[in-house]
Design a protein around this motif. Structure first.
Motif, PDB file in Angstrom:
ATOM      1  N   CYS A  99       4.033   5.701  -5.576  1.00 53.10           N
ATOM      2  CA  CYS A  99       3.915   5.736  -7.043  1.00 53.10           C
ATOM      3  C   CYS A  99       2.865   6.747  -7.478  1.00 53.10           C
ATOM      4  O   CYS A  99       3.046   7.449  -8.476  1.00 53.10           O
ATOM      5  N   ASP A 100       1.765   6.836  -6.732  1.00 49.38           N
ATOM      6  CA  ASP A 100       0.728   7.817  -7.050  1.00 49.38           C
ATOM      7  C   ASP A 100       1.261   9.240  -6.919  1.00 49.38           C
ATOM      8  O   ASP A 100       0.960  10.104  -7.747  1.00 49.38           O
ATOM      9  N   VAL A 101       2.069   9.502  -5.889  1.00 46.99           N
ATOM     10  CA  VAL A 101       2.665  10.825  -5.698  1.00 46.99           C
ATOM     11  C   VAL A 101       3.614  11.150  -6.854  1.00 46.99           C
ATOM     12  O   VAL A 101       3.568  12.245  -7.421  1.00 46.99           O
ATOM     13  N   ASP A 115       3.567   9.907  -9.863  1.00 48.09           N
ATOM     14  CA  ASP A 115       2.743  10.082 -11.054  1.00 48.09           C
ATOM     15  C   ASP A 115       2.123  11.482 -11.088  1.00 48.09           C
ATOM     16  O   ASP A 115       2.159  12.163 -12.118  1.00 48.09           O
ATOM     17  N   GLU A 116       1.585  11.916  -9.975  1.00 48.87           N
ATOM     18  CA  GLU A 116       0.949  13.240  -9.903  1.00 48.87           C
ATOM     19  C   GLU A 116       1.972  14.364 -10.093  1.00 48.87           C
ATOM     20  O   GLU A 116       1.730  15.322 -10.822  1.00 48.87           O
ATOM     21  N   LYS A 117       3.135  14.244  -9.470  1.00 49.96           N
ATOM     22  CA  LYS A 117       4.193  15.250  -9.635  1.00 49.96           C
ATOM     23  C   LYS A 117       4.656  15.313 -11.088  1.00 49.96           C
ATOM     24  O   LYS A 117       4.896  16.397 -11.625  1.00 49.96           O
ATOM     25  N   ASP A 163       0.835  -1.213   0.000  1.00 48.18           N
ATOM     26  CA  ASP A 163       0.000   0.000   0.000  1.00 48.18           C
ATOM     27  C   ASP A 163       0.870   1.264   0.000  1.00 48.18           C
ATOM     28  O   ASP A 163       0.579   2.220  -0.733  1.00 48.18           O
ATOM     29  N   ASP A 164       1.921   1.279   0.821  1.00 49.34           N
ATOM     30  CA  ASP A 164       2.806   2.449   0.876  1.00 49.34           C
ATOM     31  C   ASP A 164       3.515   2.665  -0.460  1.00 49.34           C
ATOM     32  O   ASP A 164       3.676   3.799  -0.914  1.00 49.34           O
ATOM     33  N   MET A 181       2.403   1.751  -3.430  1.00 49.61           N
ATOM     34  CA  MET A 181       1.408   2.272  -4.374  1.00 49.61           C
ATOM     35  C   MET A 181       1.171   3.760  -4.137  1.00 49.61           C
ATOM     36  O   MET A 181       1.048   4.536  -5.086  1.00 49.61           O
ATOM     37  N   ALA A 182       1.117   4.168  -2.874  1.00 55.89           N
ATOM     38  CA  ALA A 182       0.916   5.582  -2.551  1.00 55.89           C
ATOM     39  C   ALA A 182       2.091   6.423  -3.053  1.00 55.89           C
ATOM     40  O   ALA A 182       1.893   7.516  -3.593  1.00 55.89           O
ATOM     41  N   LYS A 232       2.891  14.524 -13.789  1.00 52.79           N
ATOM     42  CA  LYS A 232       1.826  15.145 -14.587  1.00 52.79           C
ATOM     43  C   LYS A 232       1.793  16.653 -14.375  1.00 52.79           C
ATOM     44  O   LYS A 232       1.612  17.413 -15.329  1.00 52.79           O
TER      45      LYS A 232
END
Length: 132
Positions: A111-113, A115-117, A105-106, A108-109, A119
């Motif tokens: 990776c989401d950060v 990805d957002e940075k 879970d950590d 994935m979180a 973009k």
């Protein structure tokens, strides 16, 4: 959760570790992770099918940041096999299954950060190029 078998064969990871609501995807993911023989609640080895150093090193790093973890390491048994083994040992009373789930879970979180940075930076760059 039932205790993993104590022989040398691989057994599926307990459902609590898998999570997710999409049954087909969850079943496919569940089949890719196995608990290797000799596991206890505080020390276990997991085998990930179809994975390599990319997941192994990132997951090892993430899990080692958990203060309840005594040891975490991974290995690729042979370069021609698409398998990655991950070993986790925790301090007394802390479940390796909980630690693995938290680590995933950590990761994935994180990776989401990233990805957002990425973009946001791409959008900012595109806007600057359009005004030039």
């Amino acid at each position: 959760m039932s205790a993993p078998t104590q022989d040398n064969s691989a057994v599926p990871v307990p459902d609590e570790v898998q999570g997710g609501d999409e049954e087909a995807d969850a079943k496919a993911d569940r089949d890719r992770i196995r608990v290797l023989g000799g596991a206890t609640d505080t020390a276990a080895s997991f085998q990930f099918d179809g994975e390599d150093h990319t997941l192994g090193n990132a997951l090892r790093y993430t899990i080692m940041k958990n203060p309840d973890v005594e040891f975490c390491g991974y290995s690729i048994p042979h370069p021609s096999e698409e398998k990655m083994n991950l070993r986790i040992q925790t301090y007394d009373g802390v479940s390796v299954y909980t630690v693995l789930e938290k680590g995933l879970d950590d990761l994935m979180a994180m990776c989401d950060v990233v990805d957002e940075k990425f973009k946001d930076a791409r959008e900012e760059f595109t806007q600057r190029m359009d005004t030039s």
